[in-house]
Design a protein around this motif. Structure first.
Motif, PDB file in Angstrom:
ATOM      1  N   LEU A  95       0.817  -1.183   0.046  1.00 39.80           N
ATOM      2  CA  LEU A  95       0.041   0.068   0.121  1.00 39.80           C
ATOM      3  C   LEU A  95       0.760   1.297   0.041  1.00 39.80           C
ATOM      4  O   LEU A  95       1.971   1.319   0.816  1.00 39.80           O
ATOM      5  N   THR A  96       0.590   2.250  -0.868  1.00 42.19           N
ATOM      6  CA  THR A  96       0.937   3.521  -0.834  1.00 42.19           C
ATOM      7  C   THR A  96       0.095   4.612  -0.859  1.00 42.19           C
ATOM      8  O   THR A  96      -0.755   4.327  -1.090  1.00 42.19           O
ATOM      9  N   LEU A  97       0.508   5.808  -0.429  1.00 39.85           N
ATOM     10  CA  LEU A  97      -0.406   6.955  -0.308  1.00 39.85           C
ATOM     11  C   LEU A  97      -0.083   7.640  -1.500  1.00 39.85           C
ATOM     12  O   LEU A  97       0.778   8.613  -1.746  1.00 39.85           O
ATOM     13  N   PRO A  98      -1.076   7.655  -2.653  1.00 39.97           N
ATOM     14  CA  PRO A  98      -0.915   8.373  -3.787  1.00 39.97           C
ATOM     15  C   PRO A  98      -1.082   9.802  -3.840  1.00 39.97           C
ATOM     16  O   PRO A  98      -1.903  10.101  -2.810  1.00 39.97           O
ATOM     17  N   ASP A  99      -0.461  10.493  -4.583  1.00 39.68           N
ATOM     18  CA  ASP A  99      -0.612  11.994  -4.487  1.00 39.68           C
ATOM     19  C   ASP A  99      -1.646  12.380  -5.489  1.00 39.68           C
ATOM     20  O   ASP A  99      -1.451  12.590  -6.660  1.00 39.68           O
ATOM     21  N   ARG A 100      -2.958  12.442  -5.093  1.00 44.67           N
ATOM     22  CA  ARG A 100      -4.156  12.686  -6.123  1.00 44.67           C
ATOM     23  C   ARG A 100      -4.521  14.213  -6.080  1.00 44.67           C
ATOM     24  O   ARG A 100      -5.683  14.771  -6.602  1.00 44.67           O
ATOM     25  N   GLY A 101      -3.883  14.948  -5.238  1.00 45.31           N
ATOM     26  CA  GLY A 101      -4.221  16.316  -5.090  1.00 45.31           C
ATOM     27  C   GLY A 101      -4.988  16.853  -4.190  1.00 45.31           C
ATOM     28  O   GLY A 101      -4.899  18.149  -3.650  1.00 45.31           O
ATOM     29  N   SER A 102      -5.674  16.093  -3.261  1.00 53.05           N
ATOM     30  CA  SER A 102      -6.677  16.533  -2.528  1.00 53.05           C
ATOM     31  C   SER A 102      -6.678  15.458  -1.379  1.00 53.05           C
ATOM     32  O   SER A 102      -6.413  14.220  -1.587  1.00 53.05           O
ATOM     33  N   LEU A 103      -6.875  15.739  -0.240  1.00 49.00           N
ATOM     34  CA  LEU A 103      -7.207  14.776   0.981  1.00 49.00           C
ATOM     35  C   LEU A 103      -8.015  13.675   0.725  1.00 49.00           C
ATOM     36  O   LEU A 103      -7.862  12.547   0.659  1.00 49.00           O
ATOM     37  N   ALA A 104      -9.327  14.244  -0.155  1.00 49.60           N
ATOM     38  CA  ALA A 104     -10.336  13.258  -0.270  1.00 49.60           C
ATOM     39  C   ALA A 104      -9.933  12.447  -1.293  1.00 49.60           C
ATOM     40  O   ALA A 104     -10.268  10.964  -1.305  1.00 49.60           O
ATOM     41  N   ALA A 105      -9.196  12.831  -2.365  1.00 46.93           N
ATOM     42  CA  ALA A 105      -8.877  12.238  -3.441  1.00 46.93           C
ATOM     43  C   ALA A 105      -7.683  11.022  -3.136  1.00 46.93           C
ATOM     44  O   ALA A 105      -7.858   9.754  -3.299  1.00 46.93           O
ATOM     45  N   ASP A 106      -6.711  11.636  -2.226  1.00 45.83           N
ATOM     46  CA  ASP A 106      -5.526  10.547  -1.646  1.00 45.83           C
ATOM     47  C   ASP A 106      -6.463   9.443  -0.997  1.00 45.83           C
ATOM     48  O   ASP A 106      -5.969   8.183  -0.984  1.00 45.83           O
ATOM     49  N   VAL A 140      -1.953  -3.923  11.909  1.00 47.48           N
ATOM     50  CA  VAL A 140      -2.720  -2.816  12.079  1.00 47.48           C
ATOM     51  C   VAL A 140      -1.881  -1.393  12.485  1.00 47.48           C
ATOM     52  O   VAL A 140      -1.931  -0.343  11.621  1.00 47.48           O
ATOM     53  N   GLU A 141      -0.960  -1.581  13.463  1.00 48.43           N
ATOM     54  CA  GLU A 141      -0.176  -0.450  13.729  1.00 48.43           C
ATOM     55  C   GLU A 141       0.807   0.166  12.491  1.00 48.43           C
ATOM     56  O   GLU A 141       1.055   1.139  12.142  1.00 48.43           O
ATOM     57  N   ARG A 142       1.406  -1.001  11.853  1.00 48.14           N
ATOM     58  CA  ARG A 142       2.166  -0.849  10.641  1.00 48.14           C
ATOM     59  C   ARG A 142       1.530  -0.040   9.647  1.00 48.14           C
ATOM     60  O   ARG A 142       2.337   0.811   9.021  1.00 48.14           O
ATOM     61  N   GLN A 143       0.177  -0.111   9.360  1.00 45.92           N
ATOM     62  CA  GLN A 143      -0.546   0.451   8.377  1.00 45.92           C
ATOM     63  C   GLN A 143      -0.983   1.806   8.694  1.00 45.92           C
ATOM     64  O   GLN A 143      -1.388   2.358   7.824  1.00 45.92           O
ATOM     65  N   LYS A 144      -1.052   2.090  10.011  1.00 44.49           N
ATOM     66  CA  LYS A 144      -1.444   3.393  10.317  1.00 44.49           C
ATOM     67  C   LYS A 144      -0.660   4.406   9.857  1.00 44.49           C
ATOM     68  O   LYS A 144      -0.882   5.665   9.746  1.00 44.49           O
ATOM     69  N   ARG A 145       0.551   4.175   9.215  1.00 46.37           N
ATOM     70  CA  ARG A 145       1.234   5.052   8.608  1.00 46.37           C
ATOM     71  C   ARG A 145       0.527   5.606   7.567  1.00 46.37           C
ATOM     72  O   ARG A 145       1.190   6.919   7.347  1.00 46.37           O
ATOM     73  N   LEU A 146      -0.136   5.160   6.892  1.00 44.39           N
ATOM     74  CA  LEU A 146      -0.775   5.724   5.768  1.00 44.39           C
ATOM     75  C   LEU A 146      -1.822   6.855   6.207  1.00 44.39           C
ATOM     76  O   LEU A 146      -1.844   7.746   5.561  1.00 44.39           O
ATOM     77  N   ASP A 172     -16.130  -0.778  -5.024  1.00 45.67           N
ATOM     78  CA  ASP A 172     -15.919  -0.344  -6.276  1.00 45.67           C
ATOM     79  C   ASP A 172     -15.810   1.057  -6.279  1.00 45.67           C
ATOM     80  O   ASP A 172     -15.932   1.699  -5.051  1.00 45.67           O
ATOM     81  N   GLU A 173     -15.396   1.795  -7.262  1.00 46.24           N
ATOM     82  CA  GLU A 173     -15.003   3.147  -7.289  1.00 46.24           C
ATOM     83  C   GLU A 173     -16.319   3.925  -6.634  1.00 46.24           C
ATOM     84  O   GLU A 173     -16.128   5.026  -5.937  1.00 46.24           O
ATOM     85  N   GLU A 174     -17.542   3.739  -7.243  1.00 46.92           N
ATOM     86  CA  GLU A 174     -18.793   4.487  -6.804  1.00 46.92           C
ATOM     87  C   GLU A 174     -18.865   4.204  -5.221  1.00 46.92           C
ATOM     88  O   GLU A 174     -18.971   5.076  -4.724  1.00 46.92           O
ATOM     89  N   VAL A 177      -5.961   5.409  -1.498  1.00 43.93           N
ATOM     90  CA  VAL A 177      -5.782   4.240  -0.478  1.00 43.93           C
ATOM     91  C   VAL A 177      -6.593   3.111  -0.178  1.00 43.93           C
ATOM     92  O   VAL A 177      -6.492   2.078  -0.272  1.00 43.93           O
ATOM     93  N   VAL A 178      -7.994   3.723  -0.023  1.00 41.52           N
ATOM     94  CA  VAL A 178      -9.120   2.738   0.051  1.00 41.52           C
ATOM     95  C   VAL A 178      -9.179   1.660  -1.100  1.00 41.52           C
ATOM     96  O   VAL A 178      -9.619   0.508  -1.127  1.00 41.52           O
ATOM     97  N   LEU A 179      -9.099   2.410  -2.181  1.00 37.31           N
ATOM     98  CA  LEU A 179      -9.375   1.760  -3.601  1.00 37.31           C
ATOM     99  C   LEU A 179      -8.203   0.505  -3.502  1.00 37.31           C
ATOM    100  O   LEU A 179      -8.509  -0.716  -3.749  1.00 37.31           O
ATOM    101  N   GLN A 180      -6.853   1.011  -3.064  1.00 36.74           N
ATOM    102  CA  GLN A 180      -5.956  -0.072  -3.146  1.00 36.74           C
ATOM    103  C   GLN A 180      -6.279  -1.203  -1.990  1.00 36.74           C
ATOM    104  O   GLN A 180      -5.801  -2.244  -2.446  1.00 36.74           O
ATOM    105  N   PHE A 181      -6.537  -0.612  -0.827  1.00 32.93           N
ATOM    106  CA  PHE A 181      -7.190  -1.620   0.153  1.00 32.93           C
ATOM    107  C   PHE A 181      -8.060  -2.714  -0.384  1.00 32.93           C
ATOM    108  O   PHE A 181      -7.859  -3.985  -0.082  1.00 32.93           O
ATOM    109  N   ALA A 182      -9.046  -2.207  -0.944  1.00 30.92           N
ATOM    110  CA  ALA A 182      -9.988  -3.087  -1.521  1.00 30.92           C
ATOM    111  C   ALA A 182      -9.617  -4.039  -2.450  1.00 30.92           C
ATOM    112  O   ALA A 182      -9.898  -5.195  -2.625  1.00 30.92           O
TER     113      ALA A 182
END
Lengths: 213, 213, 213, 213
Positions: free
Chosen positions: D76-87, D130-136, D186-188, D91-96
């Motif tokens: 998992l990585t935190l992508p830079d998509r320009g806004s908090l909501a988009a970021d 759990v703790e390890r991924q709170k980094r995100l 999914d995305e929706e 991540v949630v999509l990657q997690f899914a």
DNA sequence: GATTAAACGAGACGGTACGTCCAGTCTTTAT
DNA sequence: ATAAAGACTGGACGTACCGTCTCGTTTAATC
């Protein structure tokens, strides 16, 4: 006066056809499955009968198979072939033929094995198979006496023991030959065996331990 | 040269003690429970061994019991009682004594019954019990020849058949007497039986179907 | 009229008491042993029932545990605490209390894990747990509408999706909090969580991907 | 020097490649068999390693699977998509997407289930997943603060609780959606969920039980 | 012709053993 | 000392029959 069969008690009488169907189904299952894979549920199904009906009439697998097998030996007859030796050969061949049938092989040995730990079962086997078929030995002796081949019954006690010995020797040898040694009890073998048996009986009539001088 | 036992393969070797313990436990269970109530789980427990170990070495109940019973017959020896007749009586008495033991009675007949539907099992019985114990007949004949009681081997083919016949007659008669007729094969009976057998063989040596004139 | 219960078929009917005893025994075993050490043999023994009876009614451990756990969630009720927020907090606290019980913790997660590889099992979980408990969300909304806290159902399609989302968010957060993070879902946490959830739903009603301008 | 790894102790050193092979084999087996049918013997065979080696490094199935699954989430990585909501959506999509993979679905839920009865295992899951991924979550907040979307860390105690809440809500909802409700994240769905979450956090920042006036 | 009581079919029940599989340990030889 | 191989104990699995039981349903003898 005829004591049992209490006139016919109230309620639905037992189906006479069921008994025959069950015994036939038992023999059929013995042929296809052998003793150890035969199950009473399967027999009941083949006979078109509920398991309960079967248990109402037989105590278990052992008793059922004894009865099913015993019927097979009632087919034996003493042929008239002109001489004692030939008559005996004839019976022994018939006996071997029955033992060649899978329902007899499988069933007979299995119940004998079970009977080693169950006195009631052993008695049932003795009564419905062994003692019942000694008729053949008796008939053979009677016919030989009628022909003059044997003297007319010297001593009842010794005679009975001789019948027993003959039966053990004949049945034992044929069973061992076919089931243990797994060789066919064909005409050649039966002929040789019968000669040895009759010669032995003629030369050394069974007398227990009272030794001749 | 002999090359067998492949040098000792990797991994933990099978426990040699386990085999003996399992066979002894099997005989013990046969005595207490008989064939049909004997369970492999129980045998394993008695032997102090896991059920898995048992199944790793034997394919099933049948094979296990054959091996357990076969060992019993290795106790048989040919006693030197001075004459062929006496020697044979001695062996037959020993054989009867073994068959009087519950582990032999129960086990032997049961595996014979199973063998009627299982060729591999029948072969196993033949190899490890029947053929193995024919040594006694051969030893008896050899000793009688040494004593001059019997001529020195007339015809190999006939001789082999005679050995088979003797074995079937002796084993068959004793088994039938003890297990089916359920009478003791005591000294009196063994004596009478042996006289008939030997007289018969002397008077009418087995010759198959080629008739004497 | 509706004719179900097929008149009562032949044969002995199934014991009605057995089902209840088995499910209770399953929960008891879950408490004491947890999912992985729970064995069907043990459950049968606790229920005073034969293993066969158990297998006759359930296909295996998974199905049995789903049914045993599903009953737990039927205890949930929607308390009337005066406001939508308070009502929801009440239900969430009850839900957390059930998840604090070992029979629920152990069983629920295990069957969910199994369901990842078994579509039929997943469907069973959905039908007897998830869909069944959505009644709480529906009742909560209905009561809030009656109070005038919510408008009377704008769009059926969106409304259904909102119910699903709420259910996933509530159940998911509580389960994760208690089972994965292993922190208590106590009053404080439930209060905070509920505020976030309701504020979020009020501020941004679920609308799928059709973006507002 | 650096304390552990004692320079190299006597004997053959542990194969470093083995660990990776075992974890990969574990994931492979999870894909093919799922948790409950996965056996350590099978994993050892796939990894080309003896079962002993496996037991020397892991205490059992649970510990092994935790490690095997934990590695998956390091992707998992935190992508830079320009806004908090988009970021966050990213991540949630990657997690899914990871939860859609069978080795993760099957393994993760199973060890969580086991952990309900095993404190050491629960701690292991918490530490390595759990703790390890709170980094995100932390990285997301930091980036949003750098962008000026969020104020610069008001209260450490509340902030930590908010991170926990976010993690439970995100992970919980996605897991419940995909594994229990068995609907695709999914995305929706992710878009709708993220809007509700962020709106809720913005409108009602987590404050425990201290009520606003 | 109605009553009645046993026999009957169906099938669930408590048990017991089966033969298989896996966990986890131990014992051997090889590296 | 670690590795690979594989035998070991122990225990649960799910299945198959056993012999018993509880139903509702015939079926003949009796009233």
């Amino acid at each position: 006066m005829q004591s049992r069969t209490p006139a016919s008690r109230a309620g639905r009488p037992r189906s006479a056809a069921a008994d025959a169907a069950i015994l036939a189904a038992t023999r059929e299952a013995l042929v296809e499955l052998g003793w150890s894979r035969l199950t009473l549920g399967d027999v009941a199904m083949r006979a078109g009968v509920a398991k309960t009906t079967l248990y109402r009439r037989w105590a278990g697998k052992n008793e059922l198979v004894v009865d099913a097998v015993a019927e097979l030996f009632d087919e034996l007859t003493l042929p008239d072939r002109g001489s004692l030796a030939a008559d005996i050969e004839g019976v022994v061949l018939q006996f071997a033929a029955i033992l060649a049938r899978p329902e007899a092989r499988s069933g007979l040995m299995a119940v004998v094995a079970e009977a080693t730990r169950d006195d009631a079962l052993r008695e049932r086997i003795r009564a419905s198979i062994v003692e019942r078929q000694k008729r053949l030995v008796l008939a053979g002796r009677a016919r030989a006496q009628a022909r003059g081949e044997l003297p007319p019954e010297p001593d009842t006690r010794e005679a009975a023991r001789t019948v027993d010995l003959i039966f053990d020797m004949v049945a034992g040898a044929v069973v061992h030959r076919t089931l243990v040694s797994a060789e066919p009890a064909d005409e050649e073998w039966v002929h040789g065996f019968t000669r040895v048996l009759l010669s032995g009986l003629a030369a050394a009539p069974y007398r227990g331990d009272r030794e001749a001088p």
